[in-house]
Design a protein around this motif. Structure first.
Motif, short mmCIF file in Angstrom:
data_model
loop_
_atom_site.label_atom_id
_atom_site.label_comp_id
_atom_site.label_asym_id
_atom_site.label_seq_id
_atom_site.Cartn_x
_atom_site.Cartn_y
_atom_site.Cartn_z
N UNK A 131 7.34 -20.29 -27.76
CA UNK A 131 7.73 -20.46 -26.47
C UNK A 131 8.70 -19.94 -25.87
N UNK A 132 9.95 -19.97 -26.80
CA UNK A 132 11.16 -19.34 -26.37
C UNK A 132 10.94 -17.90 -26.20
N UNK A 133 10.19 -17.35 -27.12
CA UNK A 133 9.98 -15.83 -26.97
C UNK A 133 9.17 -15.41 -25.85
N UNK A 134 8.35 -16.18 -25.45
CA UNK A 134 7.38 -15.98 -24.40
C UNK A 134 8.30 -16.18 -22.81
N UNK A 135 9.43 -17.07 -23.10
CA UNK A 135 9.94 -17.25 -21.98
C UNK A 135 11.36 -16.95 -21.96
N UNK A 136 11.65 -15.93 -22.51
CA UNK A 136 13.14 -15.31 -23.01
C UNK A 136 13.68 -15.17 -21.60
N UNK B 233 5.72 -11.93 -28.27
CA UNK B 233 4.99 -13.07 -27.37
C UNK B 233 3.75 -12.45 -26.97
N UNK C 118 3.24 -10.34 -24.85
CA UNK C 118 3.55 -9.73 -23.30
C UNK C 118 3.15 -8.35 -22.93
#
Lengths: 140, 122, 419
Positions: free
Chosen positions: A115-120, B88, B90
């Protein structure tokens, strides 16, 4: 100016977060479908006599609560960040980069790293907002 | 349960971040199978803080240690945001490579295979 | 607007990983190779430009190690034919000579490195060289002065024309003979996979042998590169073996099995050749599409003239048909559980000859027609059609030539007994 860390400081931080377009934009998905709340465990030293716990409640780009916790067990955060006051202070001052601190191991993060990396970008925006207002500091 | 083993002294923050990510990914069906047959080493460097770790793929076991080994099978470098975008899911690692978001050296086929354990798709 | 990626490539047969490798190769080719393409064409003798390019493809991009087992440092890629097909298409699109040189580095080793007939002992011995940081190139030595197609015509001649011998003396094979035309001979190859016979004149399949010979072994000598009309990146010379001793373990498998698994290499070679032809044709498509769009004749783009549209249509059809056919056979070879045949089945050799023949004729036709309509511009270096036109011809000459391809294809479909 509020003293870091204090409830007054938490109120100012909450205000800064909720008025920051970058936080709103990048945090749209933060805390949606998962626990996106934080406790920052500030360890003693450099003027701080005992551990302080800063609680931040955040979801969908909005901060709904920021407070100093007397008992960390009172809340159930999704993420825990542990660091010393002497390490948090320069970050709050804007002199050091929070993410650099995480990468170097200065700050320990517990929680869902995916989650941290997805929302860096959101993490970066929150870290930037923390130094967007002037404060007073212990030992100064 | 398959987990990445830490070698040596206290792992730096980049290492813990990647280890946590890999441990999570290895719990998902199919991920372990993708990396089980790989033998090699991957250096990941975060360019913002200039911190590196080496991940060893040992045909079924994964290990991680601080710093870069001298002659890894492959090497990957980017800032935290870019690494996060790839990790992630993306942005596809190949696209990240082709657009210069990440820098890579070494055996590219092997790198792309190793990278599969670092990518968390939601 | 359609482009070369719209030609048939069944998505369910090509993994995202393999497709991505194709994109990486394409980008590499565009940035690294295309700017020096014409200089590379002149580099046939020295390989000063070509050698670093081969290192980038084989070592840095990892093609040399793609099919070696992980224990030997390789990447052990599944579906070898799918990856090979994409590699051949993308590399041949920019330079089929470079493609040939790169893919032939591992082609001769396929009987040794591919599952389920891997020779793990040899993989562990040579894997670190192919999978390391330095360029190490393989060379498959088959053709001899007396016979090229005859060596491959195992169905009828059964190896009786092979003159290069492997004689067992104690714990060594002693190799004597003379090979011509192998890709990556001369100063390029580091390890030869040599087609030998253990008994001259024999038609016994047990006497067919594949033996590894390091290029620096005592008794090995090479000639000067042949100057060809194309494929500069593919160095071809004579190789002489004069009482060359190699360890007994350097025979890839043994009596019967060498030939059996070599058939898989032949089938791979046929499909890879077809993939190269498709790659070249895709480049031709791009060139003529641009040309006939930009060139205005009688007030309209050249492509809007019916005779030209006829040519354009034919080129597109040739690409679609060759591409579809190639993918079908690539899938069958990678998936014996679907095709019902082992990848080394002789029937694959015969069937893939038909594919190779069709693709050879298609690329020759496409290049020639494109040049017809580009006129002298097509004949000029600047527009790259002439390079493809020169390069493609040898694809029809190798793998037994059109004669053997025709015969073996007919042999399969019509149960020929004497041809």
């Amino acid at each position: 100016m509020a003293l870091y860390p204090s409830q007054e400081w938490c109120d100012e931080w909450k205000n800064a977060l909720n008025n920051d377009p970058a936080v709103a934009e990048t945090g749209k998905n933060w805390g949606v479908g998962f626990n996106g709340n934080w406790i920052f465990q500030v360890e003693p030293g450099s003027g701080l006599e005992k551990t302080a716990y800063v609680y931040l409640e955040a979801a969908a780009g909005q901060c709904t609560d920021a407070q100093i916790l007397g008992d960390p067990a009172a809340k159930d955060p999704g993420f825990l960040v542990i660091g010393s006051y002497s390490d948090f202070k320069p970050v709050v001052k804007g002199e050091k980069d929070f993410i650099e601190g995480v990468v170097k191991g200065t700050f320990k993060i517990k929680g869902d790293m995916a989650k941290i990396m997805r929302n860096a970008k959101f993490i970066r925006a929150v870290a930037n907002s923390i130094s967007s207002f002037k404060n007073e500091y212990l030992g100064e | 349960m398959m987990e990445v083993t830490v070698i040596g002294e206290n792992l730096n923050g980049l290492g813990w971040t990647l280890k946590s990510l890999m441990d999570q990914n290895l719990e998902k069906p199919g991920i372990y199978e993708k990396v089980r047959r790989i033998q090699g080493s991957l250096v990941v460097r975060e360019t913002g803080a200039d911190v590196a770790v080496t991940i060893f793929f040992l045909r079924g076991r994964l290990e991680i240690k601080n710093d870069a080994v001298d002659r890894p099978s492959a090497y990957l470098a980017a800032d935290f945001e870019r690494l996060s975008e790839v990790a992630s899911g993306q942005i596809h690692p190949v696209k990240a490579l082709l657009t210069g978001r990440i820098r890579a050296r070494g055996n590219l086929i092997k790198l792309l295979r190793m990278a599969q354990v670092l990518i968390s798709l939601e | 607007m359609p482009n070369i990626d719209d030609f048939i490539r069944p998505k369910e047969w090509v993994s995202d990983f393999v497709s991505d490798m194709g994109k990486v190769l394409r980008r590499w080719g565009q940035e690294r190779y295309v700017p020096i393409r014409q200089q590379v064409d002149e580099d046939w003798r020295e390989h000063k430009l070509i050698k670093p390019l081969m290192k980038e493809v084989l070592v840095d991009l990892g093609i040399n190690s793609a099919f070696f087992p992980a224990e030997a440092g390789g990447t052990d890629m599944p579906e070898p034919m799918a990856l090979t097909t994409v590699i051949c298409e993308e590399l041949a699109r920019i330079d089929s000579g470079l493609c040939t040189a790169c893919i032939c580095s591992v082609w001769g080793l396929t009987p040794m490195i591919l599952k389920p007939h891997r020779n793990m002992e040899l993989c562990l011995e040579f894997g670190p060289k192919f999978c390391g940081d330095e360029l190490y190139v393989g060379c498959h030595a088959m053709t001899e002065p007396a016979s090229g197609a005859d060596v491959e015509n195992m169905g009828r001649l059964r190896g009786k024309t092979i003159q290069t011998t492997a004689t067992l003396e104690g714990e060594d094979w002693v190799i004597n003979g003379h090979k011509i035309w192998p890709t990556n001979s001369g100063t390029v190859g580091d390890l030869y996979v040599v087609v030998c016979t253990t008994k001259k004149g024999s038609t016994d399949p047990n006497d067919f042998a594949l033996v590894l010979v390091p290029a620096d072994a005592e008794g090995v000598s090479v000639g000067n590169p042949y100057q060809k009309c194309g494929m500069s990146a593919d160095m071809n010379t004579d190789i002489w073996f004069d009482h060359v001793r190699v360890p007994k373990r350097y025979r890839l498998h043994g009596p019967g099995d060498d030939l059996k698994y070599w058939r898989r290499a032949i089938s791979i070679g046929n499909i890879a050749s077809a993939a190269m032809c498709v790659g070249i044709m895709k480049s031709v498509y791009e060139i003529i599409k641009k040309w006939t769009t930009e060139r205005i004749i009688a007030g309209k783009p050249l492509k809007e003239h019916s005779m030209v549209a006829d040519m354009l249509s034919e080129v597109a059809i040739l690409i679609e048909s060759a591409s579809a056919w190639k993918w079908c056979y690539a899938r069958d070879l990678d998936h014996p559980e679907i095709s019902g045949w082992d990848p080394w089945d002789e029937r694959f050799v015969l069937k893939t000859r038909g594919l190779a023949l069709y693709a050879n004729n298609a690329v020759e036709r496409a290049c020639s027609r494109a040049m017809d309509f580009m006129g002298s511009y097509g004949y000029a270096r600047e527009f790259d059609i002439e390079k493809h036109w020169r390069d493609q011809k040898v694809i029809g000459l190798w793998m037994g030539g059109k004669g053997l391809k025709t015969l073996e294809n007919a042999r399969y479909w019509y149960d020929l007994e004497t041809l």
